[in-house]
Write a protein that holds these residues in place. Structure first.
Motif, short mmCIF file in Angstrom:
data_model
loop_
_atom_site.label_atom_id
_atom_site.label_comp_id
_atom_site.label_asym_id
_atom_site.label_seq_id
_atom_site.Cartn_x
_atom_site.Cartn_y
_atom_site.Cartn_z
N ALA A 32 139.63 48.90 -37.52
CA ALA A 32 141.08 49.03 -37.63
C ALA A 32 141.44 50.23 -38.50
O ALA A 32 140.85 50.47 -39.54
CB ALA A 32 141.67 47.75 -38.23
N VAL A 38 145.27 43.98 -41.51
CA VAL A 38 144.51 43.21 -40.53
C VAL A 38 144.88 41.74 -40.56
O VAL A 38 145.26 41.18 -41.60
CB VAL A 38 142.99 43.38 -40.72
N ARG A 39 144.75 41.11 -39.40
CA ARG A 39 144.92 39.66 -39.26
C ARG A 39 143.55 39.04 -39.06
O ARG A 39 142.55 39.74 -38.83
CB ARG A 39 145.82 39.36 -38.06
N HIS A 41 142.31 37.48 -36.54
CA HIS A 41 141.69 37.80 -35.26
C HIS A 41 141.14 39.22 -35.24
O HIS A 41 140.22 39.53 -34.46
CB HIS A 41 142.64 37.57 -34.08
N ASP A 42 141.70 40.11 -36.06
CA ASP A 42 141.13 41.45 -36.17
C ASP A 42 139.77 41.41 -36.85
O ASP A 42 138.85 42.16 -36.49
CB ASP A 42 142.06 42.37 -36.96
N GLY A 45 137.29 39.68 -34.20
CA GLY A 45 136.96 40.54 -33.07
C GLY A 45 136.59 39.75 -31.83
O GLY A 45 136.71 38.53 -31.77
N THR A 46 136.11 40.46 -30.83
CA THR A 46 135.82 39.85 -29.53
C THR A 46 134.33 39.74 -29.24
O THR A 46 133.93 39.42 -28.12
CB THR A 46 136.48 40.67 -28.41
N SER A 50 131.85 40.96 -36.54
CA SER A 50 133.15 41.56 -36.81
C SER A 50 133.12 43.07 -36.65
O SER A 50 132.18 43.73 -37.11
CB SER A 50 133.59 41.23 -38.24
N ASP A 84 146.85 35.78 -31.30
CA ASP A 84 147.10 36.98 -30.49
C ASP A 84 147.00 36.69 -29.00
O ASP A 84 147.01 37.61 -28.19
CB ASP A 84 146.11 38.10 -30.86
N THR A 89 139.16 35.80 -29.33
CA THR A 89 139.24 36.03 -30.77
C THR A 89 139.62 34.75 -31.49
O THR A 89 140.61 34.10 -31.15
CB THR A 89 140.29 37.11 -31.10
#
Length: 612
Positions: A32, A38-39, A41-42, A45-46, A50, A84, A89
């Motif tokens: 980021a 950042v939240r 979910h940031d 990550g996916t 992280s 999100d 996430t």
């Protein structure tokens, strides 16, 4: 060795070491630009790692959903109430404080800290990592807030496929792969890491253990059996509905339910989804369901007819004279009542006369006298025994314990053929002519100098006679699965390094059996014991090579093939295999331990009855 329960402290994986090991390869992309905004979910990550690993973040907000005040990984979980909308996430996150947190469930908090990936068990374990915030600075904005609604883990939400194949370019790891929670169960659970989740009424498939944890399944039909378990029948049948349950409630406030396999945890069980070394994804419950006892009973096998020989194998779990008399009595009662006093009983994990005291003692006469006396007191026969003392600390197991296999036999029913000369280092062989095989040493060890048996138990061979017929029994305790990666490894499929040694052990035993049947193709040979491997494994395949042996457990319906329950999977570890000369038999895996919270051993004994 766990991130969430008070056992030996696990090794925390620092980012530099993880990167050096390639575990986090490719994980530092998409960082980021504004780390201060950042939240959760940031941070998550996916993928499993992280995108912000190693970065300092500030002002990460959420509501506290669980607090852990015990064990080596103290801290709390928080969750962003507004997600999100990306199913890959997670909106939950663990904050590692290292000491008792000063926050409470329902607090709205803002956290500054370092994003880290913690690998329960250390990098060499092969385990996936847990994304967390470390060295946190925590600010409480308000208290008493409503918690984010839990995500219900249900039969229809967990995919049937277990895990994607690992990326060959990354050593077979799934760490760098985008999560696909609608296709793979492990991806689904990872997408909920740290999230407030719940399960409804669920069947227990792994009994409560000494660490106050149990296993349930949210898919009650998945490879089930009539006793309530979930059977592990192949490397592709990992049983996706299994989930470990622990409690965040102090035991003094609410005792953990003492459940057996087949019981039900009814109502709602809710809390954050954790990941630990001893089971992987774990619901750490703020609220626990209610136990419904389904009355599981210990099995009793049939009594052998007078012209049938009953041969059993039983791992008695490090039995030594210092164990409470209650353990000896309970094991003895099982031999007499549940196993119907078999004619020959091969025991595994008989320790020497002072147990784990590491002083050079190798004899086990006191252990065996105490056990056989307890069998007589329980109404059983006066068993005699034969064994060979191992070299000190050369056979693995608990240091100083010198575990070994032992034959017990009922002299009123069967005779042992004694041929002197067997010791820890001398190999027995096969002799004979005119279709009558014999052992050169009885009892004797099979090929003890073979490197396959280094730091492992050597097979014990014995020659018996029953109603004028010769019967050969080979008692085994193959190398353990220690060092294998778990089903939730970041390598998919997981590495099973321990199989290499068992493969060599199986080949050695198979070769010996072939020597016997080369002399007498109708010889009655039974290979018994704790094989430490499945009926579908390469180990079993090597044991049966050339049709020298048949795994008797395969005579049972698939749903009844198990002797051990591990992480909610009912599976085969203990076996009896028969030579071609054993034409007709009855086989029974006698379930007296593995499915129960109260265990006298962690293994179930096996019994085979036949007419030599």
């Amino acid at each position: 060795m766990s991130s969430s329960i008070p056992r030996t402290a696990a090794v925390s994986a620092v980012v530099a070491a993880a990167l050096a090991a390639g575990l986090l390869a490719g994980s530092q992309t998409a960082v980021a630009e504004d780390a201060a905004a950042v939240r959760i979910h940031d941070v998550q990550g996916t993928t499993r790692v992280s995108p912000l690993v190693g970065k300092q973040v500030t002002g990460v907000t959420g509501v506290v959903t669980g607090v852990r005040t015990y064990g080596s990984s103290r801290g709390f979980w928080m969750q962003d109430p507004q997600g999100d909308e990306n199913p890959a996430t997670s909106e939950g996150l663990f904050v590692f404080t290292g000491s008792n947190p000063t926050v409470a469930v329902g607090d709205a908090v803002s956290v500054d800290g370092t994003v880290t990936e913690y690998v329960p068990g250390g990098l060499n374990s092969g385990n996936q990592s847990l994304t967390q915030l470390s060295r946190p600075k925590v600010t409480v904005a308000s208290q008493g807030n409503a918690l984010p609604a839990p995500v219900t883990i249900a039969p229809w939400s967990v995919p049937d496929a277990y895990a994607p194949a690992g990326d060959p370019a990354n050593g077979g790891s799934v760490n760098g792969l985008e999560l696909d929670p609608e296709t793979y169960a492990l991806d689904y659970y990872e997408s909920l890491e740290g999230t407030n989740v719940r399960v409804g009424s669920s069947r227990v498939v792994g009994a409560t253990d000494p660490y106050s944890e149990l296993w349930v399944t949210v898919k009650p039909w998945e490879n089930d059996n009539e006793r309530g378990g979930t059977v592990y029948g192949s490397y592709e049948s990992q049983n996706t509905g299994r989930l470990q349950i622990q409690s965040l409630i102090p035991l003094a406030q609410q005792p953990f339910p003492k459940a057996n396999v087949g019981d039900w945890l009814t109502g709602s069980t809710e809390g954050p989804l954790d990941f630990n070394q001893f089971g992987g994804y774990t619901l750490t419950a703020r609220t626990l369901g209610t136990l419904r006892d389904m009355g599981l009973e210990r099995e009793v096998t049939a009594k052998q007819h007078k012209n049938e020989l009953a041969v059993a194998t039983y791992n008695v779990e490090n039995l030594d004279p210092s164990d409470p008399q209650e353990k000896f009595d309970a094991l003895a009662k099982a031999v007499v009542e549940n196993l119907a006093a078999p004619d020959i009983l091969a025991l595994e994990e008989i320790q020497d006369d002072n147990g784990a005291k590491n002083d050079g003692t190798v004899s086990a006469g006191q252990t065996l006298k105490k056990f056989t006396d307890a069998i007589v007191a329980a109404g059983g026969p006066a068993y005699e025994w034969r064994s060979i003392d191992p070299e000190n600390n050369k056979d693995g197991g608990e240091p100083g314990g010198n575990i070994r296999q032992v034959f017990l036999f009922n002299p009123e029913r069967v005779s042992f053929v004694d041929r002197a000369g067997g010791d820890a280092t001398t190999a027995t062989g096969v002799t004979g002519s005119k279709g009558r095989a014999a052992l050169t040493l009885s009892p004797g060890r099979i090929d003890p100098a073979n490197a396959a048996w280094e730091s492992s138990r050597k097979p014990l061979a014995g020659e018996f006679t029953f109603r004028g017929r010769t019967v050969f029994v080979i008692a085994n305790h193959f190398g353990s699965k220690g060092g294998d990666e778990s089903l939730v490894s970041h390598h998919q499929p997981p590495n099973r390094s321990s199989e290499a040694k068992r493969l060599l052990q199986a080949q050695a035993v198979n070769a010996f059996v072939k020597e016997v049947i080369a002399v007498d193709k109708q010889a009655d040979v039974l290979v018994v014991g704790d094989i430490n491997d499945f009926e579908f494994s390469g180990t079993t395949e090597a044991l049966t090579d050339g049709d020298a042996l048949y795994p008797a457990v395969k005579s049972l319906p698939r749903s009844e093939r198990y002797s051990y329950v591990y992480q909610g999977n009912s599976q085969v570890l203990d076996q009896i295999l028969t030579s071609p000369g054993v034409h007709h038999f009855e086989y029974d895996s006698v379930h007296v331990n593995a499915e129960f919270a109260d265990q006298n051993s962690d293994h179930d004994p096996q019994v085979l009855r036949f007419r030599p």
